[in-house]
Design an enzyme around this catalytic site. Structure first.
Site, PDB file in Angstrom:
ATOM      1  N   PRO A 252       1.001  -1.286  -0.095  1.00 34.83           N
ATOM      2  CA  PRO A 252      -0.183   0.181  -0.481  1.00 34.83           C
ATOM      3  C   PRO A 252       0.548   1.579  -0.712  1.00 34.83           C
ATOM      4  CG  PRO A 252      -0.221  -1.120   1.927  1.00 34.83           C
ATOM      5  CD  PRO A 252       0.421  -1.458   1.477  1.00 34.83           C
ATOM      6  N   ASN A 253       0.367   2.120  -0.845  1.00 36.44           N
ATOM      7  CA  ASN A 253       0.598   3.529  -0.188  1.00 36.44           C
ATOM      8  C   ASN A 253       2.554   4.096  -1.308  1.00 36.44           C
ATOM      9  OD1 ASN A 253      -1.097   5.360   0.656  1.00 36.44           O
ATOM     10  ND2 ASN A 253      -0.366   3.767   2.695  1.00 36.44           N
TER      11      ASN A 253
ATOM     12  N   ASN B 233       8.246  -5.844  -1.666  1.00 34.39           N
ATOM     13  CA  ASN B 233       8.193  -4.292   0.055  1.00 34.39           C
ATOM     14  C   ASN B 233       6.759  -4.507  -0.175  1.00 34.39           C
ATOM     15  OD1 ASN B 233       7.541  -2.080   0.986  1.00 34.39           O
ATOM     16  ND2 ASN B 233       9.415  -1.175  -0.588  1.00 34.39           N
TER      17      ASN B 233
ATOM     18  N   HIS C 284       4.578  -5.395   8.742  1.00 31.28           N
ATOM     19  CA  HIS C 284       4.223  -5.035  10.408  1.00 31.28           C
ATOM     20  C   HIS C 284       2.777  -5.487  10.812  1.00 31.28           C
ATOM     21  CE1 HIS C 284       7.921  -2.344   9.335  1.00 31.28           C
ATOM     22  NE2 HIS C 284       7.013  -1.217   8.588  1.00 31.28           N
TER      23      HIS C 284
ATOM     24  N   ALA D 239       3.261  -0.872   4.700  1.00 29.52           N
ATOM     25  CA  ALA D 239       3.397  -1.181   6.418  1.00 29.52           C
ATOM     26  C   ALA D 239       2.500  -2.548   6.482  1.00 29.52           C
ATOM     27  CB  ALA D 239       1.492  -0.184   6.285  1.00 29.52           C
TER      28      ALA D 239
ATOM     29  N   HIS E 266      12.879  -3.231   1.504  1.00 32.44           N
ATOM     30  CA  HIS E 266      12.239  -1.599   2.128  1.00 32.44           C
ATOM     31  C   HIS E 266      13.117  -0.927   1.770  1.00 32.44           C
ATOM     32  CE1 HIS E 266       9.013  -3.483   4.624  1.00 32.44           C
ATOM     33  NE2 HIS E 266      10.015  -4.333   5.165  1.00 32.44           N
TER      34      HIS E 266
ATOM     35  N   GLU F 212      12.350  -9.707   1.102  1.00 28.97           N
ATOM     36  CA  GLU F 212      11.677  -8.735   1.385  1.00 28.97           C
ATOM     37  C   GLU F 212      12.378  -7.421   1.693  1.00 28.97           C
ATOM     38  OE1 GLU F 212      10.547  -8.730   5.382  1.00 28.97           O
ATOM     39  OE2 GLU F 212       9.737  -6.738   5.291  1.00 28.97           O
TER      40      GLU F 212
ATOM     41  N   ARG G  40      13.760   4.248  11.921  1.00 32.25           N
ATOM     42  CA  ARG G  40      12.704   4.338  12.044  1.00 32.25           C
ATOM     43  C   ARG G  40      11.987   4.753  13.342  1.00 32.25           C
ATOM     44  NH1 ARG G  40       9.893   4.756   6.333  1.00 32.25           N
ATOM     45  NH2 ARG G  40       8.777   6.636   7.150  1.00 32.25           N
TER      46      ARG G  40
ATOM     47  N   ARG H 262       4.921  12.192  -2.944  1.00 33.50           N
ATOM     48  CA  ARG H 262       5.445  13.301  -1.859  1.00 33.50           C
ATOM     49  C   ARG H 262       6.589  12.196  -0.542  1.00 33.50           C
ATOM     50  NH1 ARG H 262       1.003  14.401  -3.295  1.00 33.50           N
ATOM     51  NH2 ARG H 262      -0.844  14.463  -2.829  1.00 33.50           N
TER      52      ARG H 262
ATOM     53  N   ARG I 269       7.771  -0.167  12.978  1.00 31.93           N
ATOM     54  CA  ARG I 269       8.234  -0.043  11.597  1.00 31.93           C
ATOM     55  C   ARG I 269       9.684  -1.453  12.145  1.00 31.93           C
ATOM     56  NH1 ARG I 269       6.402   3.398   8.147  1.00 31.93           N
ATOM     57  NH2 ARG I 269       5.928   5.072   9.038  1.00 31.93           N
TER      58      ARG I 269
ATOM     59  N   TYR J 135      11.876   9.150   1.091  1.00 32.48           N
ATOM     60  CA  TYR J 135      11.479   8.215   0.035  1.00 32.48           C
ATOM     61  C   TYR J 135      11.861   8.429  -1.418  1.00 32.48           C
ATOM     62  CZ  TYR J 135       8.214   5.947   4.062  1.00 32.48           C
ATOM     63  OH  TYR J 135       7.655   5.297   4.014  1.00 32.48           O
TER      64      TYR J 135
HETATM   65  O1  CA2 Z   1      11.106   1.743   3.151  1.00 32.67           O
HETATM   66  C1  CA2 Z   1      10.161   0.991   2.588  1.00 32.67           C
HETATM   67  O2  CA2 Z   1      10.257   0.769   2.026  1.00 32.67           O
HETATM   68  C2  CA2 Z   1       8.322   0.755   3.517  1.00 32.67           C
HETATM   69  O3  CA2 Z   1       8.403  -0.253   2.837  1.00 32.67           O
HETATM   70  C3  CA2 Z   1       7.410   2.362   2.822  1.00 32.67           C
HETATM   71  C4  CA2 Z   1       6.393   2.118   3.544  1.00 32.67           C
HETATM   72  C5  CA2 Z   1       6.408   1.994   5.385  1.00 32.67           C
HETATM   73  O4  CA2 Z   1       5.511   1.491   5.711  1.00 32.67           O
HETATM   74  C6  CA2 Z   1       7.434   0.527   5.305  1.00 32.67           C
HETATM   75  O5  CA2 Z   1       7.021   0.976   7.410  1.00 32.67           O
HETATM   76  C7  CA2 Z   1       8.850   0.665   5.377  1.00 32.67           C
HETATM   77  C8  CA2 Z   1       5.320   2.474   2.775  1.00 32.67           C
HETATM   78  C9  CA2 Z   1       5.220   3.336   2.128  1.00 32.67           C
HETATM   79  C10 CA2 Z   1       4.433   4.314   1.209  1.00 32.67           C
HETATM   80  O6  CA2 Z   1       5.855   4.783   0.648  1.00 32.67           O
HETATM   81  C11 CA2 Z   1       4.812   6.861   0.179  1.00 32.67           C
HETATM   82  C12 CA2 Z   1       5.536   6.435  -0.469  1.00 32.67           C
HETATM   83  C13 CA2 Z   1       5.456   8.422  -0.944  1.00 32.67           C
HETATM   84  C14 CA2 Z   1       4.825   8.975  -0.370  1.00 32.67           C
HETATM   85  C15 CA2 Z   1       3.759   8.040   0.763  1.00 32.67           C
HETATM   86  C16 CA2 Z   1       3.960   6.937   1.090  1.00 32.67           C
END
Ligand code: CA2
Length: 155
Positions: free
Chosen positions: A18-19, A82, A88, A85, A108, A106, A115, A26, A119, A31
């Site tokens: 997701p996301n 990947n 977790h 969220a 990330h 996996e 962080r 963003r 996480r 990221y």
């Molecule tokens: O570091 C990673 O790749 C994560 O899997 C990214 C997830 C986060 O929940 C994990 O803890 C670590 C979040 C993905 C959302 O990515 C976004 C990118 C740009 C703007 C908003 C969200």
């Protein structure tokens, strides 16, 4: 005379949770500036070098992610995921990855251990042969290399 039969390339499924469709749009401070399309291009280039085929997907739905993992059985030779969220939080995703009995890496992009405490633990890690975090989008290419090596080593 024997003619050379081209070998079918192994399929590695690259799953994104997701996301991750928001990548590059963003929070570039966490990221980076690359979009998910850029990540797919990087994976396609790595796949060419490694002589594997990839199926690159993203979903915001936990159930859809679980179904895609299930569909890998008998179809794919390995998985790069990947889980974002859901890594977790999702025991359902862990169960699906354990059931599919394929090499899983996996990924990330961020270093989840630097962080927030929530996480630091991922359920998915329990089904993964290895975990790559903190290397940005390059982590995907390293993960593909690792899965391709496992497929080759294990025939
Ligand atoms: O570091 C990673 O790749 C994560 O899997 C990214 C997830 C986060 O929940 C994990 O803890 C670590 C979040 C993905 C959302 O990515 C976004 C990118 C740009 C703007 C908003 C969200």
């Amino acid at each position: 005379m024997l003619s050379a039969v081209p070998m079918k390339r192994p399929l590695i499924v690259v799953l994104n949770g997701p996301n991750l469709n928001m990548l590059g749009l963003r929070q570039p401070d966490i990221y980076g500036a690359a979009t998910l399309d850029d990540v797919e291009q990087l994976c396609l280039q790595a796949a060419e070098r490694l002589d594997v085929t990839i199926d690159f997907r993203q979903t915001n739905g936990e159930g859809e992610l679980v179904s895609w993992v299930q569909e890998c059985r008998g179809r794919a030779s390995g998985i790069v995921i990947n889980p974002a969220a859901y890594g977790h939080t999702s025991i359902a995703l862990l169960d699906a990855l354990l059931a599919v009995e394929l090499p899983v890496i996996e990924v990330h992009m961020s270093n989840i251990h630097r962080r927030e405490a929530f996480r630091h633990h991922t359920y998915v890690s329990q089904a993964a042969r290895g975990v790559i975090c903190g290397l940005g989008i390059r982590g995907y290419a390293h993960a593909l290399q690792a899965v391709a090596d496992m497929i080759e080593d294990e025939g």
